[in-house]
Design a protein around this motif. Structure first.
Motif, PDB file in Angstrom:
ATOM      1  N   GLN A 125       0.999 -32.467  19.882  1.00 46.19           N
ATOM      2  CA  GLN A 125       2.267 -31.824  19.568  1.00 46.19           C
ATOM      3  C   GLN A 125       3.404 -32.816  19.780  1.00 46.19           C
ATOM      4  OE1 GLN A 125       2.566 -28.380  22.066  1.00 46.19           O
ATOM      5  NE2 GLN A 125       1.611 -27.068  20.547  1.00 46.19           N
ATOM      6  N   LEU A 126       4.304 -32.851  18.839  1.00 51.03           N
ATOM      7  CA  LEU A 126       5.425 -33.775  18.948  1.00 51.03           C
ATOM      8  C   LEU A 126       6.534 -33.224  19.831  1.00 51.03           C
ATOM      9  CD1 LEU A 126       5.611 -34.996  15.253  1.00 51.03           C
ATOM     10  CD2 LEU A 126       4.589 -36.148  17.214  1.00 51.03           C
ATOM     11  N   ARG A 127       6.657 -31.925  19.878  1.00 51.74           N
ATOM     12  CA  ARG A 127       7.693 -31.297  20.716  1.00 51.74           C
ATOM     13  C   ARG A 127       7.026 -30.501  21.822  1.00 51.74           C
ATOM     14  NH1 ARG A 127      11.792 -28.644  16.369  1.00 51.74           N
ATOM     15  NH2 ARG A 127      12.331 -30.540  15.291  1.00 51.74           N
ATOM     16  N   PHE A 177      15.370 -36.708  24.231  1.00 55.74           N
ATOM     17  CA  PHE A 177      14.121 -36.919  23.503  1.00 55.74           C
ATOM     18  C   PHE A 177      13.983 -35.904  22.376  1.00 55.74           C
ATOM     19  CE2 PHE A 177       9.617 -36.413  22.675  1.00 55.74           C
ATOM     20  CZ  PHE A 177       9.218 -37.731  22.516  1.00 55.74           C
ATOM     21  N   GLN A 178      14.421 -34.679  22.613  1.00 55.44           N
ATOM     22  CA  GLN A 178      14.347 -33.650  21.578  1.00 55.44           C
ATOM     23  C   GLN A 178      15.198 -34.035  20.368  1.00 55.44           C
ATOM     24  OE1 GLN A 178      15.322 -29.881  23.335  1.00 55.44           O
ATOM     25  NE2 GLN A 178      13.484 -29.850  24.616  1.00 55.44           N
ATOM     26  N   LYS A 179      16.383 -34.597  20.622  1.00 54.07           N
ATOM     27  CA  LYS A 179      17.249 -35.012  19.514  1.00 54.07           C
ATOM     28  C   LYS A 179      16.618 -36.145  18.713  1.00 54.07           C
ATOM     29  CE  LYS A 179      21.639 -33.510  21.335  1.00 54.07           C
ATOM     30  NZ  LYS A 179      22.979 -33.856  21.769  1.00 54.07           N
ATOM     31  N   MET A 180      15.999 -37.100  19.419  1.00 56.76           N
ATOM     32  CA  MET A 180      15.353 -38.199  18.712  1.00 56.76           C
ATOM     33  C   MET A 180      14.141 -37.700  17.920  1.00 56.76           C
ATOM     34  SD  MET A 180      15.721 -41.478  21.242  1.00 56.76           S
ATOM     35  CE  MET A 180      15.271 -40.651  22.767  1.00 56.76           C
ATOM     36  N   MET A 181      13.414 -36.750  18.490  1.00 57.95           N
ATOM     37  CA  MET A 181      12.258 -36.202  17.791  1.00 57.95           C
ATOM     38  C   MET A 181      12.695 -35.391  16.571  1.00 57.95           C
ATOM     39  SD  MET A 181       9.076 -36.291  17.583  1.00 57.95           S
ATOM     40  CE  MET A 181       8.684 -37.125  19.086  1.00 57.95           C
ATOM     41  N   GLU A 182      13.812 -34.681  16.677  1.00 58.89           N
ATOM     42  CA  GLU A 182      14.347 -33.958  15.514  1.00 58.89           C
ATOM     43  C   GLU A 182      14.701 -34.935  14.404  1.00 58.89           C
ATOM     44  OE1 GLU A 182      17.613 -31.511  16.794  1.00 58.89           O
ATOM     45  OE2 GLU A 182      16.340 -30.423  18.209  1.00 58.89           O
ATOM     46  N   ALA A 183      15.283 -36.068  14.777  1.00 59.47           N
ATOM     47  CA  ALA A 183      15.616 -37.089  13.774  1.00 59.47           C
ATOM     48  C   ALA A 183      14.345 -37.615  13.117  1.00 59.47           C
ATOM     49  CB  ALA A 183      16.384 -38.234  14.428  1.00 59.47           C
ATOM     50  N   TYR A 184      13.313 -37.836  13.911  1.00 60.32           N
ATOM     51  CA  TYR A 184      12.038 -38.319  13.376  1.00 60.32           C
ATOM     52  C   TYR A 184      11.433 -37.305  12.406  1.00 60.32           C
ATOM     53  CZ  TYR A 184       7.103 -39.578  13.241  1.00 60.32           C
ATOM     54  OH  TYR A 184       5.838 -39.886  12.823  1.00 60.32           O
ATOM     55  N   LEU A 185      11.459 -36.045  12.791  1.00 55.45           N
ATOM     56  CA  LEU A 185      10.870 -35.000  11.969  1.00 55.45           C
ATOM     57  C   LEU A 185      11.698 -34.690  10.718  1.00 55.45           C
ATOM     58  CD1 LEU A 185       9.628 -32.601  14.774  1.00 55.45           C
ATOM     59  CD2 LEU A 185       8.248 -34.090  13.328  1.00 55.45           C
ATOM     60  N   SER A 186      12.972 -35.083  10.726  1.00 54.76           N
ATOM     61  CA  SER A 186      13.815 -34.836   9.559  1.00 54.76           C
ATOM     62  C   SER A 186      13.531 -35.814   8.424  1.00 54.76           C
ATOM     63  CB  SER A 186      15.291 -34.911   9.944  1.00 54.76           C
ATOM     64  OG  SER A 186      15.651 -36.258  10.220  1.00 54.76           O
ATOM     65  N   ALA A 187      12.843 -36.914   8.715  1.00 53.63           N
ATOM     66  CA  ALA A 187      12.547 -37.917   7.685  1.00 53.63           C
ATOM     67  C   ALA A 187      11.053 -38.221   7.650  1.00 53.63           C
ATOM     68  CB  ALA A 187      13.336 -39.187   7.976  1.00 53.63           C
ATOM     69  N   VAL A 236      15.232 -42.818  13.926  1.00 53.83           N
ATOM     70  CA  VAL A 236      15.190 -42.555  15.368  1.00 53.83           C
ATOM     71  C   VAL A 236      16.119 -43.515  16.107  1.00 53.83           C
ATOM     72  CG1 VAL A 236      13.718 -42.545  17.414  1.00 53.83           C
ATOM     73  CG2 VAL A 236      12.879 -41.579  15.283  1.00 53.83           C
ATOM     74  N   SER A 237      16.173 -44.762  15.676  1.00 46.55           N
ATOM     75  CA  SER A 237      17.071 -45.742  16.295  1.00 46.55           C
ATOM     76  C   SER A 237      18.523 -45.306  16.163  1.00 46.55           C
ATOM     77  CB  SER A 237      16.889 -47.123  15.670  1.00 46.55           C
ATOM     78  OG  SER A 237      15.624 -47.628  15.960  1.00 46.55           O
ATOM     79  N   LYS A 238      18.868 -44.772  15.007  1.00 49.04           N
ATOM     80  CA  LYS A 238      20.239 -44.303  14.778  1.00 49.04           C
ATOM     81  C   LYS A 238      20.575 -43.145  15.723  1.00 49.04           C
ATOM     82  CE  LYS A 238      23.268 -42.785  11.044  1.00 49.04           C
ATOM     83  NZ  LYS A 238      23.356 -42.458   9.619  1.00 49.04           N
ATOM     84  N   ALA A 239      19.643 -42.205  15.878  1.00 44.28           N
ATOM     85  CA  ALA A 239      19.867 -41.074  16.788  1.00 44.28           C
ATOM     86  C   ALA A 239      19.954 -41.559  18.233  1.00 44.28           C
ATOM     87  CB  ALA A 239      18.750 -40.052  16.646  1.00 44.28           C
ATOM     88  N   CYS A 240      19.094 -42.501  18.576  1.00 44.67           N
ATOM     89  CA  CYS A 240      19.114 -43.058  19.939  1.00 44.67           C
ATOM     90  C   CYS A 240      20.430 -43.792  20.197  1.00 44.67           C
ATOM     91  CB  CYS A 240      17.926 -43.992  20.122  1.00 44.67           C
ATOM     92  SG  CYS A 240      17.759 -44.628  21.788  1.00 44.67           S
ATOM     93  N   ARG A 241      20.903 -44.514  19.203  1.00 40.18           N
ATOM     94  CA  ARG A 241      22.163 -45.255  19.341  1.00 40.18           C
ATOM     95  C   ARG A 241      23.329 -44.307  19.603  1.00 40.18           C
ATOM     96  NH1 ARG A 241      24.546 -50.219  17.635  1.00 40.18           N
ATOM     97  NH2 ARG A 241      26.651 -50.077  18.442  1.00 40.18           N
TER      98      ARG A 241
END
Length: 132
Positions: free
Chosen positions: A53-55, A63-73, A83-88
């Motif tokens: 499970q990713l979440r 981490f949830q925000k970065m995972m949401e960014a990953y799952l959006s693309a 993910v780098s953009k969200a982390c930044r």
């Protein structure tokens, strides 16, 4: 368990396996060994699914925000950049990016440096006279 208890147990917990009750309740053919193996295999399968499970509920908000960014693309080929953009964005709220560069280098995370802070690397590079 007695033979009657075994069948009652199976009816209660494994109603869809009615065709296999004779096999599962017969010790001569290792019936309970087979049932145990099936239960362990199902438990292993559930554990493996949980690990994939990713979440998870215990994940931090960052981490949830970065995972949401990953799952959006998904399958876009640039998941790392997303993910780098969200982390930044999260990093910018914590520390100024130009101050973060030496810390990332000190942690030995130079690849992370190129993912998160490429626009602030140049200001921290030392100029050397004898370089070509």
């Amino acid at each position: 368990m007695t033979e009657g208890q075994r069948e009652t147990f199976l009816r209660e917990w494994l109603p869809e396996g009615a065709n296999y009750y004779d096999l599962l309740t017969d010790f001569r053919h290792g019936g309970f060994r087979l049932l145990g193996d099936l239960v362990c295999d199902m438990d292993d399968l559930a554990t493996a699914r949980e690990r994939k499970q990713l979440r998870r509920p215990a994940d931090s908000p960052a981490f949830q925000k970065m995972m949401e960014a990953y799952l959006s693309a998904p399958f876009s080929g640039n998941e790392r950049a997303v993910v780098s953009k969200a982390c930044r964005k999260l990093l910018n709220k914590i520390v100024r990016p130009s101050l973060a560069v030496p810390y990332v280098v000190a942690l030995g995370k130079r690849n992370l440096l190129w993912d998160l802070l490429p626009d602030h690397i140049e200001e921290h590079v030392l100029e050397v006279d004898h370089a070509e």
